[in-house]
Design a protein around this motif. Structure first.
Motif, short mmCIF file in Angstrom:
data_model
loop_
_atom_site.label_atom_id
_atom_site.label_comp_id
_atom_site.label_asym_id
_atom_site.label_seq_id
_atom_site.Cartn_x
_atom_site.Cartn_y
_atom_site.Cartn_z
N GLU A 1 41.88 52.10 33.11
CA GLU A 1 40.78 51.66 33.36
C GLU A 1 40.76 50.14 33.70
O GLU A 1 39.93 49.53 34.65
CB GLU A 1 39.80 51.76 32.14
CG GLU A 1 39.28 53.10 31.69
CD GLU A 1 38.33 53.71 32.84
OE1 GLU A 1 37.19 52.86 32.85
OE2 GLU A 1 38.55 54.80 33.32
N LEU A 2 41.74 49.43 33.11
CA LEU A 2 42.03 48.06 33.38
C LEU A 2 42.78 47.65 34.55
O LEU A 2 43.07 46.46 34.90
CB LEU A 2 42.45 47.44 32.08
CG LEU A 2 41.78 47.54 30.88
CD1 LEU A 2 42.67 47.02 29.68
CD2 LEU A 2 40.48 46.62 30.89
N SER B 1 41.35 44.87 37.20
CA SER B 1 40.83 43.82 36.52
C SER B 1 41.46 42.64 37.04
O SER B 1 42.84 42.60 36.99
CB SER B 1 40.76 43.93 34.80
OG SER B 1 40.05 45.00 34.52
N ILE C 1 41.25 39.40 31.82
CA ILE C 1 40.61 40.06 30.77
C ILE C 1 40.54 38.87 29.38
O ILE C 1 41.32 37.82 29.54
CB ILE C 1 41.13 41.27 30.34
CG1 ILE C 1 42.83 41.04 29.92
CG2 ILE C 1 41.38 42.08 31.51
CD1 ILE C 1 43.50 42.34 29.27
N TYR D 1 41.25 39.56 25.13
CA TYR D 1 41.54 40.52 24.13
C TYR D 1 41.53 40.08 22.80
O TYR D 1 42.18 38.99 22.59
CB TYR D 1 43.11 40.75 24.46
CG TYR D 1 43.77 41.77 23.73
CD1 TYR D 1 43.87 43.15 24.10
CD2 TYR D 1 44.74 41.25 22.74
CE1 TYR D 1 44.73 43.87 23.16
CE2 TYR D 1 45.35 41.98 21.95
CZ TYR D 1 45.43 43.55 22.30
OH TYR D 1 46.17 44.41 21.62
N THR E 1 48.20 45.08 30.36
CA THR E 1 48.09 44.37 31.42
C THR E 1 49.52 44.35 32.39
O THR E 1 49.34 43.73 33.56
CB THR E 1 48.20 42.69 30.89
OG1 THR E 1 49.25 42.35 30.12
CG2 THR E 1 46.86 42.54 30.25
N CYS F 1 45.60 37.68 31.20
CA CYS F 1 44.61 37.44 30.11
C CYS F 1 44.45 35.99 29.93
O CYS F 1 45.24 35.27 29.22
CB CYS F 1 45.24 38.30 28.94
SG CYS F 1 44.35 38.15 27.45
N VAL G 1 38.31 44.58 24.21
CA VAL G 1 38.80 44.15 25.63
C VAL G 1 37.76 43.76 26.58
O VAL G 1 36.82 44.86 26.72
CB VAL G 1 39.93 44.95 26.07
CG1 VAL G 1 40.59 44.54 27.45
CG2 VAL G 1 40.88 45.62 25.30
N SER H 1 36.70 42.60 30.50
CA SER H 1 37.40 42.29 31.81
C SER H 1 35.99 42.24 32.67
O SER H 1 34.88 42.51 32.41
CB SER H 1 38.21 43.19 32.30
OG SER H 1 37.59 44.23 32.86
N CYS I 1 35.20 46.26 33.15
CA CYS I 1 35.10 47.02 32.17
C CYS I 1 35.00 46.23 30.72
O CYS I 1 35.85 45.22 30.55
CB CYS I 1 35.89 48.33 32.02
SG CYS I 1 37.42 48.44 31.63
N SER J 1 31.00 49.77 31.81
CA SER J 1 31.86 49.47 32.94
C SER J 1 30.88 48.85 34.09
O SER J 1 29.80 49.38 34.10
CB SER J 1 32.65 50.54 33.54
OG SER J 1 31.82 51.71 34.10
#
Length: 172
Positions: A38-39, A42, A45, A47, A71, A109, A128, A130, A133, A148
């Motif tokens: 999913e990330l 990105s 992000i 965290y 990441t 990040c 998380v 981003s 998402c 998302s």
């Protein structure tokens, strides 16, 4: 538990050609493999891991490793100035624990915070955020909330599977 012991073990493993790993098991969980996917697109992000009395010394490395796994990074910067000064005896004889917050950043990040709150029964959450998402992961209750850009930022609740070690050991 001393740095020289780790260096000695590393050298023995290298000389003998033995493969070994530190048990950072979340890398093996299908649910976190899904989060990583999913990330993957990105740009940046943040965290955050927060919870009560979950063992910053014993488990902090697992939360940092999880961030690096998600990441795909290996380099990070740490600020430990928000760790409480008091050293507390752990439940395990001969081991100690700390409370407070580890802060830091990686290239991807912009900031991370990992906090264990003393004298708190607050459940642990992994958050998380981003540009594409947002995820709120509740391992204890085996659920994740995700929103998302693709889904117009609407929150959806999904199952989050946390397998037992025995289930992972048997994995092919």
């Amino acid at each position: 538990q001393r740095k020289w012991e780790y260096m000695e073990a590393w050298e023995l493993l290298r000389k003998k050609g033995i493969k070994a790993y530190v048990n950072c098991v979340r890398r093996e969980w299908d649910s976190y493999l899904w989060v990583q996917e999913e990330l993957k697109n990105s740009k940046k992000i943040t965290y955050t891991v927060t919870g009560g009395d979950w063992g910053l010394c014993c488990n902090g490395i697992h939360m940092i490793d999880l961030l690096l796994f998600l990441t795909g990074e290996t380099d990070f910067h740490i600020d430990n100035s928000k760790i409480d000064k008091e050293i507390v005896e752990s439940k395990r004889k001969g081991f100690y624990e700390l409370y407070g917050t580890i802060r830091g950043r990686t290239r991807k990040c912009s900031s991370f915070e990992i906090s264990s709150l003393k004298d708190s029964s607050s459940p642990s959450l992994v958050l998380v955020t981003s540009d594409i998402c947002n995820l709120m992961i509740d391992e204890e209750n085996k659920q994740v909330f995700v929103s998302s850009k693709e889904n117009e930022w609407r929150w959806e609740k999904r199952e989050f599977i946390c397998p037992y070690q025995s289930q992972l050991s048997a994995k092919e």
